[in-house]
Write a protein that holds these residues in place. Structure first.
Motif, PDB file in Angstrom:
ATOM      1  N   GLN A   1       0.826  -1.211   0.000  1.00 57.20           N
ATOM      2  CA  GLN A   1       0.000   0.000   0.000  1.00 57.20           C
ATOM      3  C   GLN A   1       0.864   1.267   0.000  1.00 57.20           C
ATOM      4  O   GLN A   1       0.510   2.260  -0.642  1.00 57.20           O
ATOM      5  CB  GLN A   1      -0.940  -0.006   1.201  1.00 57.20           C
ATOM      6  CG  GLN A   1      -2.039  -1.054   1.151  1.00 57.20           C
ATOM      7  CD  GLN A   1      -1.565  -2.460   1.475  1.00 57.20           C
ATOM      8  OE1 GLN A   1      -0.551  -2.642   2.160  1.00 57.20           O
ATOM      9  NE2 GLN A   1      -2.291  -3.460   1.014  1.00 57.20           N
ATOM     10  N   LEU A   2       1.982   1.229   0.709  1.00 55.31           N
ATOM     11  CA  LEU A   2       2.898   2.371   0.694  1.00 55.31           C
ATOM     12  C   LEU A   2       3.340   2.688  -0.725  1.00 55.31           C
ATOM     13  O   LEU A   2       3.289   3.850  -1.165  1.00 55.31           O
ATOM     14  CB  LEU A   2       4.118   2.085   1.570  1.00 55.31           C
ATOM     15  CG  LEU A   2       3.938   2.250   3.078  1.00 55.31           C
ATOM     16  CD1 LEU A   2       5.020   1.477   3.830  1.00 55.31           C
ATOM     17  CD2 LEU A   2       4.000   3.731   3.463  1.00 55.31           C
ATOM     18  N   GLY A   3       3.766   1.659  -1.440  1.00 54.20           N
ATOM     19  CA  GLY A   3       4.243   1.883  -2.798  1.00 54.20           C
ATOM     20  C   GLY A   3       3.138   2.325  -3.742  1.00 54.20           C
ATOM     21  O   GLY A   3       3.306   3.274  -4.522  1.00 54.20           O
ATOM     22  N   ALA A   4       1.995   1.663  -3.673  1.00 54.78           N
ATOM     23  CA  ALA A   4       0.905   1.980  -4.587  1.00 54.78           C
ATOM     24  C   ALA A   4       0.358   3.380  -4.356  1.00 54.78           C
ATOM     25  O   ALA A   4       0.163   4.159  -5.305  1.00 54.78           O
ATOM     26  CB  ALA A   4      -0.213   0.946  -4.445  1.00 54.78           C
ATOM     27  N   LEU A   5       0.086   3.730  -3.111  1.00 58.45           N
ATOM     28  CA  LEU A   5      -0.464   5.043  -2.812  1.00 58.45           C
ATOM     29  C   LEU A   5       0.592   6.139  -2.980  1.00 58.45           C
ATOM     30  O   LEU A   5       0.297   7.225  -3.484  1.00 58.45           O
ATOM     31  CB  LEU A   5      -1.023   5.073  -1.393  1.00 58.45           C
ATOM     32  CG  LEU A   5      -2.241   4.180  -1.126  1.00 58.45           C
ATOM     33  CD1 LEU A   5      -2.591   4.202   0.360  1.00 58.45           C
ATOM     34  CD2 LEU A   5      -3.434   4.608  -1.951  1.00 58.45           C
ATOM     35  N   GLY A   6       1.816   5.839  -2.554  1.00 63.17           N
ATOM     36  CA  GLY A   6       2.878   6.830  -2.673  1.00 63.17           C
ATOM     37  C   GLY A   6       3.192   7.175  -4.111  1.00 63.17           C
ATOM     38  O   GLY A   6       3.516   8.330  -4.435  1.00 63.17           O
TER      39      GLY A   6
ATOM     40  N   ALA B   1      -4.276 -10.095   0.526  1.00 60.88           N
ATOM     41  CA  ALA B   1      -5.031  -9.566  -0.616  1.00 60.88           C
ATOM     42  C   ALA B   1      -4.671  -8.104  -0.863  1.00 60.88           C
ATOM     43  O   ALA B   1      -5.536  -7.224  -0.855  1.00 60.88           O
ATOM     44  CB  ALA B   1      -6.523  -9.715  -0.369  1.00 60.88           C
ATOM     45  N   PRO B   2      -3.380  -7.807  -1.094  1.00 60.60           N
ATOM     46  CA  PRO B   2      -2.961  -6.402  -1.185  1.00 60.60           C
ATOM     47  C   PRO B   2      -3.574  -5.652  -2.357  1.00 60.60           C
ATOM     48  O   PRO B   2      -3.927  -4.469  -2.228  1.00 60.60           O
ATOM     49  CB  PRO B   2      -1.438  -6.497  -1.301  1.00 60.60           C
ATOM     50  CG  PRO B   2      -1.174  -7.867  -1.833  1.00 60.60           C
ATOM     51  CD  PRO B   2      -2.247  -8.730  -1.248  1.00 60.60           C
ATOM     52  N   GLU B   3      -3.705  -6.302  -3.498  1.00 62.78           N
ATOM     53  CA  GLU B   3      -4.244  -5.609  -4.667  1.00 62.78           C
ATOM     54  C   GLU B   3      -5.713  -5.257  -4.458  1.00 62.78           C
ATOM     55  O   GLU B   3      -6.137  -4.129  -4.724  1.00 62.78           O
ATOM     56  CB  GLU B   3      -4.084  -6.462  -5.930  1.00 62.78           C
ATOM     57  CG  GLU B   3      -2.640  -6.732  -6.310  1.00 62.78           C
ATOM     58  CD  GLU B   3      -2.103  -8.009  -5.691  1.00 62.78           C
ATOM     59  OE1 GLU B   3      -2.781  -8.590  -4.801  1.00 62.78           O
ATOM     60  OE2 GLU B   3      -0.995  -8.425  -6.084  1.00 62.78           O
ATOM     61  N   ALA B   4      -6.502  -6.229  -3.985  1.00 63.05           N
ATOM     62  CA  ALA B   4      -7.925  -5.974  -3.776  1.00 63.05           C
ATOM     63  C   ALA B   4      -8.149  -4.884  -2.740  1.00 63.05           C
ATOM     64  O   ALA B   4      -8.987  -3.987  -2.922  1.00 63.05           O
ATOM     65  CB  ALA B   4      -8.626  -7.259  -3.342  1.00 63.05           C
ATOM     66  N   LEU B   5      -7.409  -4.937  -1.646  1.00 64.78           N
ATOM     67  CA  LEU B   5      -7.556  -3.923  -0.611  1.00 64.78           C
ATOM     68  C   LEU B   5      -7.165  -2.548  -1.133  1.00 64.78           C
ATOM     69  O   LEU B   5      -7.867  -1.553  -0.904  1.00 64.78           O
ATOM     70  CB  LEU B   5      -6.698  -4.270   0.611  1.00 64.78           C
ATOM     71  CG  LEU B   5      -6.647  -3.194   1.692  1.00 64.78           C
ATOM     72  CD1 LEU B   5      -8.025  -2.919   2.263  1.00 64.78           C
ATOM     73  CD2 LEU B   5      -5.674  -3.582   2.799  1.00 64.78           C
ATOM     74  N   THR B   6      -6.048  -2.463  -1.834  1.00 60.87           N
ATOM     75  CA  THR B   6      -5.565  -1.172  -2.308  1.00 60.87           C
ATOM     76  C   THR B   6      -6.529  -0.557  -3.320  1.00 60.87           C
ATOM     77  O   THR B   6      -6.736   0.662  -3.332  1.00 60.87           O
ATOM     78  CB  THR B   6      -4.162  -1.321  -2.912  1.00 60.87           C
ATOM     79  OG1 THR B   6      -3.301  -1.893  -1.917  1.00 60.87           O
ATOM     80  CG2 THR B   6      -3.595   0.029  -3.331  1.00 60.87           C
ATOM     81  N   MET B   7      -7.159  -1.374  -4.145  1.00 64.00           N
ATOM     82  CA  MET B   7      -8.149  -0.856  -5.082  1.00 64.00           C
ATOM     83  C   MET B   7      -9.332  -0.243  -4.331  1.00 64.00           C
ATOM     84  O   MET B   7      -9.798   0.850  -4.659  1.00 64.00           O
ATOM     85  CB  MET B   7      -8.636  -1.962  -6.008  1.00 64.00           C
ATOM     86  CG  MET B   7      -9.626  -1.489  -7.067  1.00 64.00           C
ATOM     87  SD  MET B   7     -10.102  -2.804  -8.226  1.00 64.00           S
ATOM     88  CE  MET B   7      -8.510  -3.136  -8.980  1.00 64.00           C
ATOM     89  N   LEU B   8      -9.816  -0.949  -3.307  1.00 64.62           N
ATOM     90  CA  LEU B   8     -10.902  -0.411  -2.499  1.00 64.62           C
ATOM     91  C   LEU B   8     -10.495   0.886  -1.810  1.00 64.62           C
ATOM     92  O   LEU B   8     -11.277   1.848  -1.747  1.00 64.62           O
ATOM     93  CB  LEU B   8     -11.342  -1.444  -1.457  1.00 64.62           C
ATOM     94  CG  LEU B   8     -12.027  -2.704  -1.977  1.00 64.62           C
ATOM     95  CD1 LEU B   8     -12.203  -3.713  -0.851  1.00 64.62           C
ATOM     96  CD2 LEU B   8     -13.374  -2.364  -2.605  1.00 64.62           C
TER      97      LEU B   8
END
Length: 279
Positions: free
Chosen positions: A43-48, A262-269
């Motif tokens: 999540q750090l990488g995706a959101l950052g 489930a990092p991808e699913a959570l990060t999309m939400l």
């Protein structure tokens, strides 16, 4: 790129991980037990990299620089104060707050305490504390799920049980749902002097917490069907304790360890939630 930070506060210096350029949308991530800020690596990488400035602190007891000895120093109000102090030091007047497991417990209380500062709340796994307390009292299934609390609250006994036989019981908590190298990282942290006792003091001080009021900020609650800690009774009742915009998402066939399993699913939400509430 994820960077390491030190965040000085009156309580001590928090270790943290961060990603994203300054000036991005401010997001704070609160980890659970028995983990640390590194649980948010994805999540750090995706959101950052998506326009946010994301900071994930190692919370009170997990950061060596904020590891008081007294159980009373692990009251819920202290954790809520830490959230505000960290945000103050970062210069964040308003921010999005995300919490998993015990981090979710803190996030619910912080959102209720600082509705003018918490732009949005995302609670992962952990229901609203009032919904949970009612379920543990009235729902036999939730009472059974929560029996482990009593063991974790036993001074010295819990430490001995969890660390025996190369921390076999501590490793078993993760139920083989997250990568082995990540489990090794967590186990290594808890074998450091006083680290596990500090983490367990969260449970030992829970009886000192007052009631958590309803939350008025825009809230996303993500629960998973294979969560062994929190059953459906408290999860479904959480809607009764949010007076602002509310979204409930259920992940099928996922365990308690949502951010890592489930990092991808959570990060999309999470991204959808942030985009829906820009104010």
């Amino acid at each position: 790129m994820i960077e390491a930070l030190e965040i000085p506060t009156a309580a001590g210096t928090f270790d943290a991980l961060a990603c994203g350029s300054s000036g991005g949308r401010e997001v704070m991530l609160l980890h659970g037990f028995p983990e640390s800020a590194i649980q948010w690596e994805f999540q750090l990488g995706a959101l950052g990299n998506g326009g946010c400035r994301v900071v994930a602190p190692d919370q009170r007891g997990y950061s060596p620089g904020v590891r008081p000895e007294r159980v009373e120093a692990y009251r819920l109000e202290e954790f809520v104060g830490d959230v505000a102090a960290i945000a103050d030091e970062l210069g964040w007047q308003c921010f999005d707050l995300v919490g998993h497991d015990l981090g979710g417990y803190v996030a619910w209380a912080a959102a209720a305490a600082f509705p003018a500062r918490v732009r949005t709340l995302t609670a992962i796994s952990t229901p609203h504390p009032a919904a949970f307390l009612r379920a543990i009292t009235e729902d036999e299934d939730q009472a059974q799920r929560s029996q482990y609390f009593e063991m974790l609250r036993r001074p010295r006994v819990a430490e001995r049980i969890l660390l025996a036989d190369n921390a076999a019981a501590l490793r078993k908590i993760f139920d083989w749902k997250i990568p082995e190298e990540r489990v090794e990282d967590y186990v290594h942290r808890f074998t450091q002097p006083a680290a596990l006792t500090a983490a367990l003091n969260w449970y030992r001080a829970m009886h000192l917490a007052g009631p958590t009021p309803p939350v008025d900020v825009a809230t996303l609650y993500v629960w998973s069907t294979e969560d062994t800690a929190f059953g459906s009774t408290a999860a479904l009742a959480t809607a009764d304790h949010v007076t602002g915009p509310y979204r409930f998402e259920m992940l099928e066939d996922i365990s308690h360890w949502i951010p890592e399993q489930a990092p991808e699913a959570l990060t999309m939400l999470l991204m959808e939630h942030l985009l829906a509430h820009r104010g």
